[in-house]
Design a protein around this motif. Structure first.
Motif, PDB file in Angstrom:
ATOM      1  N   VAL A  55     -54.889 -30.570  10.816  1.00  0.00           N
ATOM      2  CA  VAL A  55     -54.355 -29.391  10.921  1.00  0.00           C
ATOM      3  C   VAL A  55     -52.817 -29.616  11.187  1.00  0.00           C
ATOM      4  O   VAL A  55     -52.074 -28.786  10.449  1.00  0.00           O
ATOM      5  CB  VAL A  55     -55.098 -28.667  12.141  1.00  0.00           C
TER       6      VAL A  55
ATOM      7  N   TYR B 118     -46.477 -27.968   5.037  1.00  0.00           N
ATOM      8  CA  TYR B 118     -46.735 -26.669   4.332  1.00  0.00           C
ATOM      9  C   TYR B 118     -45.343 -25.795   4.918  1.00  0.00           C
ATOM     10  O   TYR B 118     -44.762 -24.940   4.114  1.00  0.00           O
ATOM     11  CB  TYR B 118     -47.954 -25.921   4.819  1.00  0.00           C
TER      12      TYR B 118
ATOM     13  N   LEU C 190     -48.876 -18.506   9.471  1.00  0.00           N
ATOM     14  CA  LEU C 190     -48.538 -17.653  10.821  1.00  0.00           C
ATOM     15  C   LEU C 190     -47.131 -17.891  11.457  1.00  0.00           C
ATOM     16  O   LEU C 190     -46.306 -17.250  12.055  1.00  0.00           O
ATOM     17  CB  LEU C 190     -49.654 -17.732  11.720  1.00  0.00           C
ATOM     18  N   LEU C 191     -46.969 -19.361  11.566  1.00  0.00           N
ATOM     19  CA  LEU C 191     -45.622 -19.914  12.254  1.00  0.00           C
ATOM     20  C   LEU C 191     -44.564 -19.746  11.573  1.00  0.00           C
ATOM     21  O   LEU C 191     -43.483 -19.872  12.077  1.00  0.00           O
ATOM     22  CB  LEU C 191     -46.074 -21.196  12.871  1.00  0.00           C
ATOM     23  N   ASP C 192     -44.549 -19.398  10.328  1.00  0.00           N
ATOM     24  CA  ASP C 192     -43.203 -19.343   9.345  1.00  0.00           C
ATOM     25  C   ASP C 192     -42.806 -18.016   9.550  1.00  0.00           C
ATOM     26  O   ASP C 192     -41.376 -17.825   9.178  1.00  0.00           O
ATOM     27  CB  ASP C 192     -43.644 -19.728   8.061  1.00  0.00           C
ATOM     28  N   LYS C 193     -43.527 -17.087  10.389  1.00  0.00           N
ATOM     29  CA  LYS C 193     -42.905 -15.805  10.505  1.00  0.00           C
ATOM     30  C   LYS C 193     -41.969 -15.777  11.720  1.00  0.00           C
ATOM     31  O   LYS C 193     -41.824 -16.850  12.640  1.00  0.00           O
ATOM     32  CB  LYS C 193     -44.063 -14.777  10.747  1.00  0.00           C
TER      33      LYS C 193
ATOM     34  N   PHE D 134     -53.022 -21.902   7.074  1.00  0.00           N
ATOM     35  CA  PHE D 134     -53.091 -20.660   7.925  1.00  0.00           C
ATOM     36  C   PHE D 134     -52.103 -20.644   8.949  1.00  0.00           C
ATOM     37  O   PHE D 134     -51.353 -19.854   9.145  1.00  0.00           O
ATOM     38  CB  PHE D 134     -54.396 -20.401   8.324  1.00  0.00           C
ATOM     39  N   PHE D 135     -52.128 -21.866   9.754  1.00  0.00           N
ATOM     40  CA  PHE D 135     -51.145 -21.747  10.871  1.00  0.00           C
ATOM     41  C   PHE D 135     -49.610 -22.013  10.664  1.00  0.00           C
ATOM     42  O   PHE D 135     -48.701 -21.303  11.050  1.00  0.00           O
ATOM     43  CB  PHE D 135     -51.470 -23.169  11.782  1.00  0.00           C
TER      44      PHE D 135
ATOM     45  N   TYR E 296     -45.584 -23.266  19.555  1.00  0.00           N
ATOM     46  CA  TYR E 296     -46.848 -23.219  18.945  1.00  0.00           C
ATOM     47  C   TYR E 296     -46.859 -24.381  17.936  1.00  0.00           C
ATOM     48  O   TYR E 296     -47.770 -25.294  17.968  1.00  0.00           O
ATOM     49  CB  TYR E 296     -47.185 -22.102  18.100  1.00  0.00           C
ATOM     50  N   GLN E 297     -45.735 -24.539  17.271  1.00  0.00           N
ATOM     51  CA  GLN E 297     -45.761 -25.588  16.358  1.00  0.00           C
ATOM     52  C   GLN E 297     -45.824 -27.073  16.798  1.00  0.00           C
ATOM     53  O   GLN E 297     -46.691 -27.955  16.319  1.00  0.00           O
ATOM     54  CB  GLN E 297     -44.562 -25.661  15.629  1.00  0.00           C
TER      55      GLN E 297
ATOM     56  N   TYR F 207     -48.702 -29.766  16.497  1.00  0.00           N
ATOM     57  CA  TYR F 207     -48.316 -31.088  15.755  1.00  0.00           C
ATOM     58  C   TYR F 207     -48.655 -32.379  16.665  1.00  0.00           C
ATOM     59  O   TYR F 207     -49.023 -33.478  16.121  1.00  0.00           O
ATOM     60  CB  TYR F 207     -46.951 -30.966  15.501  1.00  0.00           C
TER      61      TYR F 207
ATOM     62  N   LEU G 297     -57.280 -24.302   7.354  1.00  0.00           N
ATOM     63  CA  LEU G 297     -56.679 -24.233   8.707  1.00  0.00           C
ATOM     64  C   LEU G 297     -55.220 -24.268   9.058  1.00  0.00           C
ATOM     65  O   LEU G 297     -54.376 -23.623   9.630  1.00  0.00           O
ATOM     66  CB  LEU G 297     -57.385 -24.662   9.971  1.00  0.00           C
TER      67      LEU G 297
ATOM     68  N   LEU H 199     -47.353 -29.222   9.091  1.00  0.00           N
ATOM     69  CA  LEU H 199     -45.865 -29.531   9.110  1.00  0.00           C
ATOM     70  C   LEU H 199     -45.470 -29.672   7.570  1.00  0.00           C
ATOM     71  O   LEU H 199     -44.437 -29.053   7.005  1.00  0.00           O
ATOM     72  CB  LEU H 199     -45.960 -31.050   9.559  1.00  0.00           C
TER      73      LEU H 199
ATOM     74  N   SER I  63     -42.505 -19.785  18.595  1.00  0.00           N
ATOM     75  CA  SER I  63     -42.846 -20.333  17.307  1.00  0.00           C
ATOM     76  C   SER I  63     -42.840 -21.890  17.367  1.00  0.00           C
ATOM     77  O   SER I  63     -43.702 -22.748  17.160  1.00  0.00           O
ATOM     78  CB  SER I  63     -42.267 -19.933  16.162  1.00  0.00           C
TER      79      SER I  63
END
Lengths: 308, 431, 306
Positions: A186, A193, A112-115, A108-109, A123-124, A128, A105, A191, A120
């Motif tokens: 998560v 990743y 998604l958040l690297d886009k 996955f986040f 969400y991060q 975190y 998970l 973080l 963003s």
């Protein structure tokens, strides 16, 4: 384990053999900056660890004389210490849960958040946040959510007449706690990743996109393989976290009544008034042996890589 | 140390940063050394006036109260406050390495254990002076295994069965004297729609009070002491009998006790959802001030006639002088002062949640609960210190807490439970 | 490490990408999903903040999931004053800041030697450092305590114990030792993703080890350093264990201990404790916000393209 003069082959393309020649200044720099951490590691980590291994064959309360007792502690742990086997089981459930649910998970986040998307950062931050909380907050949040009579979960579910005992019932409390553990883990994985994803050369992705790959394909065929070292890192961290797991259960009820974990048992016996240091150390050695299974797997991996 | 080939603006800035860091190091070093500089004169250990005082009175109210008491001691006292939880966990390390001259601690086995390890200074000479002010039970609680005194009692707080007067009045309940009356009352409460007995055992220790009381009422104080000292078998029918009596009242207790904190259980008493609660006097802290006068208690009911209600569970907090004390004379003088009625009165003014140990302490300012406590303890033949203070801490925390929790989860399997306890007890007490 | 004037330009080629006015349905679904996740993640925390604004008597009577009668910041004021927090904050920073900086510094250098210079015994070192982290730190407690209580320090380094025990030096040393192991492992893996050619090029240029490390590698692993710095700060800052084991002077304890001062022996006002712990968590958040730009989306390391 001795690594004999192997050619320091660059990982990418084996090219002309490079001869490492360090200048005296280089050697001074390396001696100092490698020396200090190595000395610290040996003196403060490995020394005490080996001392603990030795202590595991003794009986000692931290005050009076150390008395050698052979394998008694180990024998007692497996046959005469009721929390031990549940603790082993819980640690393995922990590992399974982190490995199968929480870590994927987090990845996955991160993906998604690297886009390039709006908000963003928000969400991060939200994901975190649980990582920075201290034990006191975690304990309070567990109480606030899961309290049988006054908690938010039972209230939100409308179960005030026949409340669920999220923490007190030993058949379900492990899962209640794992939800909280996942909640923290998560963010942690995300973080690390995210930082890894930064190193992926964007031109790789572009090339894949030009080849007509969709986002999922790009990730699994291009990005994921390129991040192999980081994937290994996340894997190892998951194992470490699962085996060392301690703080959440400790904050909730000191790891009792269905929430036993090996590190809690170690703490109960070692830290505190009038301790059973030999006994606690023996549990630690058992934990170390379990960890070794994973270390050896990892080692084989590392050396296979070397040979290739 | 960095000599770049051609310095850029950036490396110059960085160099400046390093330079600043170099200057910062000595300042940092001083900061890291600790809070204040040593006083050259006093540190020589010449037996000057200063007495160091290691305190676990970390909560606001007691912290202030003890500071006021120490300020009036006429001695120069330096207080080192560590939060009570850390203090307790750290006690072995603290006493071995750098103990203060006087430190706060508990009576009973917990004190005897450390005295026996040689961490405490014998203060029998202080007791010859203060002895007359204390009951025999207090003196016994301050005495080590070798018959010498190592402890000065300061205050205590008894455990009993708490209830709300208004609930008992409105329903016409009578105070139960015996176990049968207690059960009958519980049954009546249940019929009235109350949960008779509040129980919260999430932290593991509150249920110990019930165990202790059933045990002392059934088997007597002496059995309690020797059971806690590891001298009796837990598979003894006497112990099994304790658990089966406890089973009799479990249907009247709040279910799900292992998930409930003592504060939540107390809250149910405040809200008049439950009728009775076996706990220490600190239960009053959960009551809003407006309801405080409605709180009352009765001693745990009698079970075996020969023991009646002769024992009270009343943990005593007090002081010890460490073996490594640098200023032994000053330390003894200080504990003597702390044993005095003046010091105890002063403390009671600042922290009214407890009861003074000195017989001559002024009780006129006491609340009804405190007065009752003083009577209860004053007339008691025996004062027990609570399960986790009357036995080895490792036994209490690693064996008894999980065992009592598993009893509450699964009350049926008493035989299996006592067998497990006995097995672990043997290894712990022989180590 | 956070110098913003780093030479190899951190290009921001796609910053504006997010503001493109193409609203695709897939994006909307993504946002809806992420909002749900973010809210789900924040709810427990928001409940804690909410509880900290309400009097204990109220939440104790009515439960945590109930409408408020009275909301105030009283507990925050109270926690700040009662916990004696300013002093404890400074204590914590005295421990955490040097620990984090030294850890990252040593770990990145060792990782650089292992990953990029491929020194002899590098793998062995890597394993030794990593394996030290597999055990819970509680295991080290007793031997470490015994060792610390036997090492004398001059009074100007450790007062009043004049030992490594009860000194910040000892606590910092163990933090650095313990966390360096972990960071070496993390950073080695990150550095393995950095193209080797960059280092080789600088060797050909005749740069010394220090220059290769400081000017070539460090800028390349800034995202990892940022992420790791954030985590390490949170951990060391929140750590309570080492101070408990290795210190005995109450006034020198870190801020996590001040939180314990908000608990009484028996009764605890949990809402006050929540307020106190939220206050205590603020610096770790601040560090996260400061370092977040190192690994936030939208910034790409231009230099990886060579």
């Amino acid at each position: 384990m001795t690594i004999t003069a192997r050619p320091p082959a660059p990982r990418t393309t084996p090219r002309r053999r490079r001869v490492i020649r360090f200048t005296p200044r280089d050697i001074a720099v390396i001696g100092l900056l490698l020396g200090i951490p190595v000395v610290l590691d040996v003196a403060l980590i490995w020394g005490p660890t080996l001392a603990s291994v030795a202590l595991s064959f003794t009986s000692w309360n931290g005050v009076t004389d150390i008395k050698p007792v052979g394998l008694d502690n180990y024998h007692n742990i497996v046959s005469n210490y009721p929390p031990f086997w549940p603790a082993v089981r819980h640690n393995l459930v922990w590992l399974l849960f982190l490995g199968v649910v929480a870590t994927p998970l987090g990845l996955f986040f991160a993906v998604l958040l690297d886009k390039q998307i709006r908000f963003s950062r928000f969400y991060q931050t939200a994901i975190y946040l649980p990582v920075v909380l201290s034990l006191a907050v975690i304990g309070f949040i567990a109480q606030l959510l899961y309290s049988r009579d006054y908690g938010a979960v039972n209230a939100a579910l409308g179960r005030t007449d026949n409340p669920i005992d999220w923490i007190g019932d030993p058949s379900i409390n492990l899962w209640s706690v794992l939800v909280l553990v996942g909640w923290r883990h998560v963010g942690y994985v995300m973080l690390l990743y995210l930082a890894g994803l930064k190193a992926v050369d964007p031109s790789l992705k572009e090339a894949a996109a030009i080849d007509g790959a969709n986002e999922a394909q790009t990730f699994f065929r291009v990005v994921f393989p390129a991040l192999r070292p980081v994937n290994i890192l996340i894997l190892v961290i998951t194992v470490i976290e699962a085996l060392r797991a301690f703080d959440v259960v400790y904050a909730i009820n000191r790891g009792r009544n269905g929430l036993e974990l090996l590190s809690v048992l170690i703490t109960d016996n070692i830290v505190g008034e009038a301790s059973r240091i030999g006994f606690g150390s023996a549990i630690a050695v058992i934990l170390l042996l379990i960890s070794l299974i994973f270390i050896v797997t990892y080692l084989l991996q590392v050396f296979r890589e070397d040979r290739a | 140390m960095i000599t770049p080939d051609h310095p850029t603006r950036r490396t110059i800035l960085r160099g400046a940063g390093l330079g600043a860091a170099a200057f910062a190091v000595p300042a940092l070093s001083a900061a890291l050394a600790g809070c204040d500089k040593p006083d050259e004169g006093g540190s020589g250990g010449s037996g000057g006036g200063t007495v160091t005082f290691g305190s676990n009175y970390s909560d606001e109210v007691p912290k202030k109260a003890i500071a006021e008491v120490l300020a009036k001691s006429g001695q120069d006292v330096k207080i080192n406050t560590v939060d009570h939880n850390t203090f307790q966990e750290n006690i072995t390390r603290y006493l071995q390495a750098t103990p203060d001259d006087v430190f706060t601690w508990f009576a009973g086995y917990r004190m005897q254990f450390f005295a026996a390890q040689g961490f405490a200074t014998d203060i029998s000479d202080v007791w010859t002076e203060i002895g007359a002010d204390f009951s025999d039970a207090m003196k016994a609680a301050s005495t080590g295994e070798d018959g010498k005194q190592y402890f000065v009692p300061f205050y205590y707080y008894p455990w009993a069965v708490f209830y709300r007067k208004s609930v008992f009045e409105s329903k016409g309940y009578q105070i139960p004297k015996t176990w049968d009356e207690y059960k009958a009352l519980a049954a009546k409460m249940k019929a009235d729609g109350l949960t008779p007995i509040a129980l919260g055992n999430k932290d593991g220790w509150p249920a110990m009070g019930t165990f202790d009381y059933i045990n002392m009422r059934l088997n007597g104080y002496d059995f309690h002491v020797s059971l806690m000292a590891g001298k009796e078998s837990w598979e003894d029918p006497k112990v099994k009998q304790v658990f089966s009596l406890w089973q009799e009242i479990l249907p009247y207790c709040q279910s799900g006790a292992n998930g409930r904190t003592w504060q939540e259980a107390a809250q149910s008493l405040v809200a008049k959802q439950t009728g009775m609660y076996v706990l220490g006097m600190f239960v009053g802290q959960q009551f809003p001030a407006s309801d405080a006068a409605d709180l009352d208690y009765f001693p745990f009911p009698q079970i075996a006639e020969e023991h009646g209600q002769d024992s009270v569970e009343a943990p005593i907090d007090g002081f010890m002088v460490s073996a490594k004390a640098k200023n032994v004379d000053g330390a003894k003088k200080l504990v003597k002062y702390l044993a005095s009625p003046e010091a105890q009165n002063l403390y009671a003014k600042g922290d009214p949640n407890n009861v003074a140990t000195n017989k001559r302490a002024d009780t006129s300012g006491y609340s009804a609960l405190q007065k009752k406590a003083a009577e209860l303890v004053g007339s008691a033949k025996h004062i027990s210190q609570f399960l986790d203070r009357d036995t080895r801490p490792d036994f209490a925390s690693t064996v008894m807490i999980p065992s009592l929790q598993s009893f509450l989860n699964n009350p049926k399997d008493v035989d299996g439970l006592v067998k497990q306890i006995e097995g672990q007890k043997k290894t712990i007490f022989t180590s | 490490m956070t110098t913003t004037t780093q030479a190899p330009p951190v290009t921001v080629p796609t910053r504006q990408a997010g503001s493109r006015r193409r609203v695709r349905p897939a994006r909307l679904v993504l946002h809806a999903f992420l909002i749900c996740v973010a809210v789900g993640w924040l709810v427990p925390l928001l409940l804690a903040v909410y509880a900290s604004l309400r009097p204990y008597a109220e939440t104790a009577a009515r439960g945590y999931f109930s409408l408020p009668h009275k909301l105030s910041f009283d507990y925050y004021v109270d926690a700040w004053q009662r916990g004696g927090q300013p002093r404890y904050f400074i204590n914590t920073l005295l421990i955490a800041v040097p620990s984090v900086l030294l850890t990252l510094f040593f770990a990145s250098f060792v990782a650089f030697l292992i990953s990029r210079r491929r020194i002899r015994f590098g793998k062995f070192l890597l394993i030794a450092f990593t394996a030290g982290n597999l055990l819970p730190q509680q295991v080290l407690a007793t031997p470490l305590y015994v060792m610390y209580s036997k090492i004398p320090l001059p009074w100007w380094m450790s007062w009043p114990s004049e030992l490594l025990y009860d000194s910040y030096w000892g606590v910092i040393a163990i933090h650095v030792a313990f966390q360096t192991g972990f960071c070496v492992f993390v950073l080695t893996n990150y550095m393995d993703t950095v193209p080797q050619e960059l280092v080789e090029a600088s060797i050909v240029d005749g740069a010394g080890v220090w220059r290769q490390y400081w000017h070539v590698i460090l800028p390349l692993v800034r995202p990892a350093l940022g992420a790791l710095g954030t985590l390490e700060f949170a951990w060391i800052y929140n750590d309570f264990f080492w101070a408990v084991i290795l210190m005995s002077t109450g006034d020198k304890f870190p801020v996590t201990s001040a939180l314990n001062n908000l608990r009484s022996v028996y009764f605890t006002d949990y809402n006050l404790l929540a307020a106190g712990s939220i206050l205590v968590a603020l610096p770790t958040l601040l560090v996260f916000f400061i370092l977040q730009r190192q690994f936030i989306s939208g910034l790409t390391l231009g230099s990886t393209k060579g």
